[in-house]
Write a protein that holds these residues in place. Structure first.
Motif, PDB file in Angstrom:
ATOM      1  N   VAL A  60       0.838  -1.205   0.000  1.00 59.68           N
ATOM      2  CA  VAL A  60       0.000   0.000   0.000  1.00 59.68           C
ATOM      3  C   VAL A  60       0.874   1.257   0.000  1.00 59.68           C
ATOM      4  O   VAL A  60       0.532   2.254  -0.668  1.00 59.68           O
ATOM      5  N   LEU A  61       2.017   1.209   0.671  1.00 58.81           N
ATOM      6  CA  LEU A  61       2.875   2.405   0.696  1.00 58.81           C
ATOM      7  C   LEU A  61       3.537   2.644  -0.659  1.00 58.81           C
ATOM      8  O   LEU A  61       3.650   3.799  -1.110  1.00 58.81           O
ATOM      9  N   GLY A  62       3.950   1.574  -1.318  1.00 58.98           N
ATOM     10  CA  GLY A  62       4.487   1.729  -2.674  1.00 58.98           C
ATOM     11  C   GLY A  62       3.423   2.258  -3.621  1.00 58.98           C
ATOM     12  O   GLY A  62       3.676   3.153  -4.440  1.00 58.98           O
ATOM     13  N   HIS A  63       2.231   1.720  -3.485  1.00 54.69           N
ATOM     14  CA  HIS A  63       1.096   2.159  -4.305  1.00 54.69           C
ATOM     15  C   HIS A  63       0.813   3.643  -4.075  1.00 54.69           C
ATOM     16  O   HIS A  63       0.598   4.409  -5.019  1.00 54.69           O
ATOM     17  N   LEU A  64       0.850   4.040  -2.808  1.00 58.16           N
ATOM     18  CA  LEU A  64       0.576   5.449  -2.467  1.00 58.16           C
ATOM     19  C   LEU A  64       1.569   6.382  -3.169  1.00 58.16           C
ATOM     20  O   LEU A  64       1.187   7.420  -3.731  1.00 58.16           O
ATOM     21  N   LEU A  65       2.845   6.002  -3.172  1.00 52.80           N
ATOM     22  CA  LEU A  65       3.847   6.856  -3.820  1.00 52.80           C
ATOM     23  C   LEU A  65       3.633   6.917  -5.329  1.00 52.80           C
ATOM     24  O   LEU A  65       3.761   7.989  -5.945  1.00 52.80           O
ATOM     25  N   LEU A  66       3.320   5.760  -5.924  1.00 53.57           N
ATOM     26  CA  LEU A  66       3.061   5.768  -7.370  1.00 53.57           C
ATOM     27  C   LEU A  66       1.872   6.663  -7.695  1.00 53.57           C
ATOM     28  O   LEU A  66       1.894   7.416  -8.682  1.00 53.57           O
ATOM     29  N   LYS A  67       0.835   6.601  -6.865  1.00 57.98           N
ATOM     30  CA  LYS A  67      -0.353   7.410  -7.127  1.00 57.98           C
ATOM     31  C   LYS A  67      -0.096   8.887  -6.834  1.00 57.98           C
ATOM     32  O   LYS A  67      -0.684   9.764  -7.471  1.00 57.98           O
ATOM     33  N   ALA A  68       0.787   9.189  -5.905  1.00 56.78           N
ATOM     34  CA  ALA A  68       1.174  10.587  -5.686  1.00 56.78           C
ATOM     35  C   ALA A  68       1.781  11.159  -6.964  1.00 56.78           C
ATOM     36  O   ALA A  68       1.468  12.289  -7.370  1.00 56.78           O
ATOM     37  N   GLY A  69       2.627  10.371  -7.614  1.00 57.92           N
ATOM     38  CA  GLY A  69       3.211  10.813  -8.888  1.00 57.92           C
ATOM     39  C   GLY A  69       2.155  10.989  -9.968  1.00 57.92           C
ATOM     40  O   GLY A  69       2.201  11.943 -10.759  1.00 57.92           O
ATOM     41  N   LEU A  70       1.197  10.073  -9.997  1.00 56.60           N
ATOM     42  CA  LEU A  70       0.120  10.161 -10.981  1.00 56.60           C
ATOM     43  C   LEU A  70      -0.726  11.414 -10.752  1.00 56.60           C
ATOM     44  O   LEU A  70      -1.039  12.157 -11.698  1.00 56.60           O
ATOM     45  N   VAL A  71      -1.096  11.657  -9.499  1.00 57.03           N
ATOM     46  CA  VAL A  71      -1.922  12.835  -9.186  1.00 57.03           C
ATOM     47  C   VAL A  71      -1.151  14.113  -9.529  1.00 57.03           C
ATOM     48  O   VAL A  71      -1.714  15.062 -10.101  1.00 57.03           O
ATOM     49  N   ALA A  72       0.139  14.135  -9.214  1.00 59.48           N
ATOM     50  CA  ALA A  72       0.962  15.306  -9.555  1.00 59.48           C
ATOM     51  C   ALA A  72       0.916  15.558 -11.061  1.00 59.48           C
ATOM     52  O   ALA A  72       0.751  16.704 -11.512  1.00 59.48           O
ATOM     53  N   ALA A  73       1.049  14.497 -11.838  1.00 62.79           N
ATOM     54  CA  ALA A  73       1.013  14.650 -13.301  1.00 62.79           C
ATOM     55  C   ALA A  73      -0.363  15.132 -13.747  1.00 62.79           C
ATOM     56  O   ALA A  73      -0.476  16.030 -14.596  1.00 62.79           O
ATOM     57  N   GLN A  74      -1.407  14.546 -13.174  1.00 63.80           N
ATOM     58  CA  GLN A  74      -2.768  14.943 -13.558  1.00 63.80           C
ATOM     59  C   GLN A  74      -3.047  16.404 -13.224  1.00 63.80           C
ATOM     60  O   GLN A  74      -3.844  17.058 -13.890  1.00 63.80           O
ATOM     61  N   LEU A  75      -2.385  16.916 -12.190  1.00 65.91           N
ATOM     62  CA  LEU A  75      -2.597  18.310 -11.793  1.00 65.91           C
ATOM     63  C   LEU A  75      -1.588  19.245 -12.457  1.00 65.91           C
ATOM     64  O   LEU A  75      -1.463  20.409 -12.085  1.00 65.91           O
ATOM     65  N   GLY A  76      -0.834  18.738 -13.422  1.00 62.01           N
ATOM     66  CA  GLY A  76       0.028  19.568 -14.252  1.00 62.01           C
ATOM     67  C   GLY A  76       1.376  19.901 -13.653  1.00 62.01           C
ATOM     68  O   GLY A  76       2.021  20.872 -14.067  1.00 62.01           O
ATOM     69  N   LEU A  77       1.833  19.082 -12.692  1.00 61.51           N
ATOM     70  CA  LEU A  77       3.077  19.400 -11.979  1.00 61.51           C
ATOM     71  C   LEU A  77       4.288  18.606 -12.458  1.00 61.51           C
ATOM     72  O   LEU A  77       5.386  18.780 -11.929  1.00 61.51           O
ATOM     73  N   LYS A  78       4.114  17.748 -13.457  1.00 64.93           N
ATOM     74  CA  LYS A  78       5.207  16.850 -13.831  1.00 64.93           C
ATOM     75  C   LYS A  78       6.442  17.620 -14.307  1.00 64.93           C
ATOM     76  O   LYS A  78       7.575  17.307 -13.930  1.00 64.93           O
ATOM     77  N   GLU A  79       6.223  18.641 -15.129  1.00 65.24           N
ATOM     78  CA  GLU A  79       7.364  19.394 -15.670  1.00 65.24           C
ATOM     79  C   GLU A  79       7.916  20.382 -14.649  1.00 65.24           C
ATOM     80  O   GLU A  79       9.129  20.498 -14.480  1.00 65.24           O
ATOM     81  N   SER A  80       7.040  21.100 -13.965  1.00 61.45           N
ATOM     82  CA  SER A  80       7.486  22.170 -13.055  1.00 61.45           C
ATOM     83  C   SER A  80       8.073  21.612 -11.772  1.00 61.45           C
ATOM     84  O   SER A  80       8.947  22.217 -11.149  1.00 61.45           O
ATOM     85  N   GLY A  81       7.595  20.447 -11.343  1.00 58.70           N
ATOM     86  CA  GLY A  81       8.094  19.827 -10.121  1.00 58.70           C
ATOM     87  C   GLY A  81       7.108  19.927  -8.970  1.00 58.70           C
ATOM     88  O   GLY A  81       6.125  20.680  -9.029  1.00 58.70           O
ATOM     89  N   PHE A  82       7.389  19.163  -7.955  1.00 60.21           N
ATOM     90  CA  PHE A  82       6.504  19.123  -6.783  1.00 60.21           C
ATOM     91  C   PHE A  82       7.283  18.537  -5.618  1.00 60.21           C
ATOM     92  O   PHE A  82       8.376  17.985  -5.787  1.00 60.21           O
ATOM     93  N   ARG A  83       6.708  18.690  -4.427  1.00 61.54           N
ATOM     94  CA  ARG A  83       7.336  18.141  -3.222  1.00 61.54           C
ATOM     95  C   ARG A  83       6.365  17.194  -2.535  1.00 61.54           C
ATOM     96  O   ARG A  83       5.169  17.497  -2.426  1.00 61.54           O
TER      97      ARG A  83
END
Ligand code: 5GP
Length: 114
Positions: A60-83
């Motif tokens: 579940v923790l690995g899944h959570l991190l993968l989905k954090a990356g997915l949500v970041a991309a969906q919200l337009g943060l993939k290029e600009s970056g996120f924390r």
């Protein structure tokens, strides 16, 4: 034990602006955003905090991190970056005892964090 505020969000007892959901995790916008994008990603399993996670929680923790990356991309943060931030315990300022990953983006961040 009383339900945490995040358990109440999972159970739809209090409203939240949902960004993503599947059978293992829920992502919703923080009520008090610290950046233009501030989403919390939580496991549906009530793991209190990272320090209390158990070996069987690795999926579940690995899944959570993968989905954090997915949500970041969906919200337009993939290029600009996120924390991504996990506050664990008193010194980190943890306020809600249900493990959560802060996804912050949409502005330049400073380092070290406060
Ligand atoms: P912590 O300080 O525990 O790492 O972060 C808890 C976060 O939960 C805070 O950023 C806070 O604004 C957020 N929060 C607390 N209560 C609610 C709520 O009822 N709804 C939402 N969406 N966020 C909440």
């Amino acid at each position: 034990m009383s339900k945490s505020i995040f358990q109440k969000i999972i159970d739809r007892e209090i409203p939240a602006k949902i960004a993503y959901e599947d059978d293992l995790v829920l992502a919703f916008h923080d009520i008090n955003p610290q950046a233009p994008v501030h989403v919390l990603i939580i496991p549906k399993k009530p793991i209190t905090r990272i320090a209390e996670a158990r070996p069987e929680d690795h999926t579940v923790l690995g899944h959570l991190l993968l989905k954090a990356g997915l949500v970041a991309a969906q919200l337009g943060l993939k290029e600009s970056g996120f924390r991504l931030v996990f506050n664990n315990g008193r010194d980190a300022g943890e306020a809600v005892p249900h493990l959560h990953c802060h996804l912050l983006g949409g502005r330049a961040m400073t380092w070290p964090p406060g």
